[in-house]
Design a protein around this motif. Sequence first.
Motif, mmCIF file in Angstrom:
data_model
loop_
_atom_site.group_PDB
_atom_site.id
_atom_site.type_symbol
_atom_site.label_atom_id
_atom_site.label_comp_id
_atom_site.label_asym_id
_atom_site.label_seq_id
_atom_site.Cartn_x
_atom_site.Cartn_y
_atom_site.Cartn_z
ATOM 1 N N THR A 119 5.584 -1.389 -3.074
ATOM 2 C CA THR A 119 4.974 -0.342 -3.904
ATOM 3 C C THR A 119 3.802 -0.921 -4.696
ATOM 4 O O THR A 119 2.730 -0.317 -4.784
ATOM 5 C CB THR A 119 6.020 0.245 -4.871
ATOM 6 O OG1 THR A 119 7.072 0.843 -4.113
ATOM 7 C CG2 THR A 119 5.379 1.308 -5.768
ATOM 8 N N VAL A 120 4.013 -2.099 -5.264
ATOM 9 C CA VAL A 120 2.936 -2.772 -6.019
ATOM 10 C C VAL A 120 1.790 -3.137 -5.081
ATOM 11 O O VAL A 120 0.610 -2.975 -5.414
ATOM 12 C CB VAL A 120 3.487 -4.040 -6.718
ATOM 13 C CG1 VAL A 120 2.341 -4.840 -7.346
ATOM 14 C CG2 VAL A 120 4.525 -3.661 -7.769
ATOM 15 N N TRP A 121 2.149 -3.626 -3.880
ATOM 16 C CA TRP A 121 1.154 -3.996 -2.869
ATOM 17 C C TRP A 121 0.259 -2.795 -2.533
ATOM 18 O O TRP A 121 -0.960 -2.902 -2.509
ATOM 19 C CB TRP A 121 1.891 -4.492 -1.626
ATOM 20 C CG TRP A 121 1.020 -4.881 -0.466
ATOM 21 C CD1 TRP A 121 0.347 -4.051 0.373
ATOM 22 C CD2 TRP A 121 0.721 -6.206 -0.013
ATOM 23 N NE1 TRP A 121 -0.334 -4.730 1.331
ATOM 24 C CE2 TRP A 121 -0.116 -6.070 1.115
ATOM 25 C CE3 TRP A 121 1.105 -7.476 -0.430
ATOM 26 C CZ2 TRP A 121 -0.583 -7.187 1.831
ATOM 27 C CZ3 TRP A 121 0.639 -8.568 0.280
ATOM 28 C CH2 TRP A 121 -0.197 -8.426 1.384
ATOM 29 N N ASP A 122 0.881 -1.653 -2.276
ATOM 30 C CA ASP A 122 0.132 -0.440 -1.925
ATOM 31 C C ASP A 122 -0.701 0.063 -3.093
ATOM 32 O O ASP A 122 -1.845 0.516 -2.922
ATOM 33 C CB ASP A 122 1.087 0.675 -1.476
ATOM 34 C CG ASP A 122 1.779 0.345 -0.157
ATOM 35 O OD1 ASP A 122 1.245 -0.495 0.586
ATOM 36 O OD2 ASP A 122 2.848 0.926 0.112
ATOM 37 N N ARG A 123 -0.156 -0.033 -4.303
ATOM 38 C CA ARG A 123 -0.856 0.451 -5.495
ATOM 39 C C ARG A 123 -2.116 -0.376 -5.742
ATOM 40 O O ARG A 123 -3.151 0.160 -6.153
ATOM 41 C CB ARG A 123 0.063 0.364 -6.703
ATOM 42 C CG ARG A 123 -0.543 0.965 -7.980
ATOM 43 C CD ARG A 123 0.358 0.693 -9.183
ATOM 44 N NE ARG A 123 1.703 1.183 -8.919
ATOM 45 C CZ ARG A 123 2.790 0.499 -9.234
ATOM 46 N NH1 ARG A 123 2.698 -0.705 -9.789
ATOM 47 N NH2 ARG A 123 3.995 1.014 -8.984
ATOM 48 N N ASN A 124 -2.029 -1.661 -5.478
ATOM 49 C CA ASN A 124 -3.173 -2.546 -5.703
ATOM 50 C C ASN A 124 -4.124 -2.600 -4.508
ATOM 51 O O ASN A 124 -5.133 -3.311 -4.533
ATOM 52 C CB ASN A 124 -2.697 -3.966 -6.028
ATOM 53 C CG ASN A 124 -1.948 -4.029 -7.340
ATOM 54 O OD1 ASN A 124 -2.151 -3.181 -8.223
ATOM 55 N ND2 ASN A 124 -1.059 -4.994 -7.499
#
Length: 210
Positions: free
Chosen positions: A203-208
């Motif tokens: 989720t963090v990967w996609d958000r960034n």
Amino acid sequence: AKASVNVMKCSKNLLGLVLKTCECVGECADKMLQEEDEEELVGEAVSTASMKDLEDGGAQTPQKQQKDEKRREMLQWISNLHEMGRTVGEGVTNFGILLYPPLDNSKNQEELEKWHEKKLITTDTDTDESCSFVPSLGGTTLGLQLEHQLHALSECVEIVHGACLPVSGESIQSCMSKEVVDATARLRKAVNVRCREVEEAMTVWDRNGL
């Protein structure tokens, strides 16, 4: 990165559990055979005709047939678990390749896409709840590989936890050592935690936009 490393560590621990479990069930099957041989020796006051029947592969008692069938099922269960362990091991290798882009990963990418398509088709009809907590991690190569590995981990540890013969459904949990039982309980929890960690990390990967 930490979540990915934890998945690899969990995979390594599960492979160790698979080996120990196979040893336990194998020893149990061997013990059944030894006990059967001892019973035959003790009761060897049989007629010449009966001995000839045994030598010629003649009729067996229902009890002996039942024991032989159970032993065959135990060996098949070991084979099934070994195959699941091989899937986990291959997943670790393929996941490691993703960390080194110069290595060719095209074949694995095709296999992942086929696996994902099959999973989408069977999701609605599959009643197995062993992977119900494995998150959907998107369509990227990294996401698919992680999702595939988490499915393999979950399925493998649940096979050990359930420990039932493939045809009769008879439990063989009594064959397991305390070490295997305790390790299985720990790994079931660990796989669940790994699923949450990976989902949060992706989720963090996609958000960034990484």
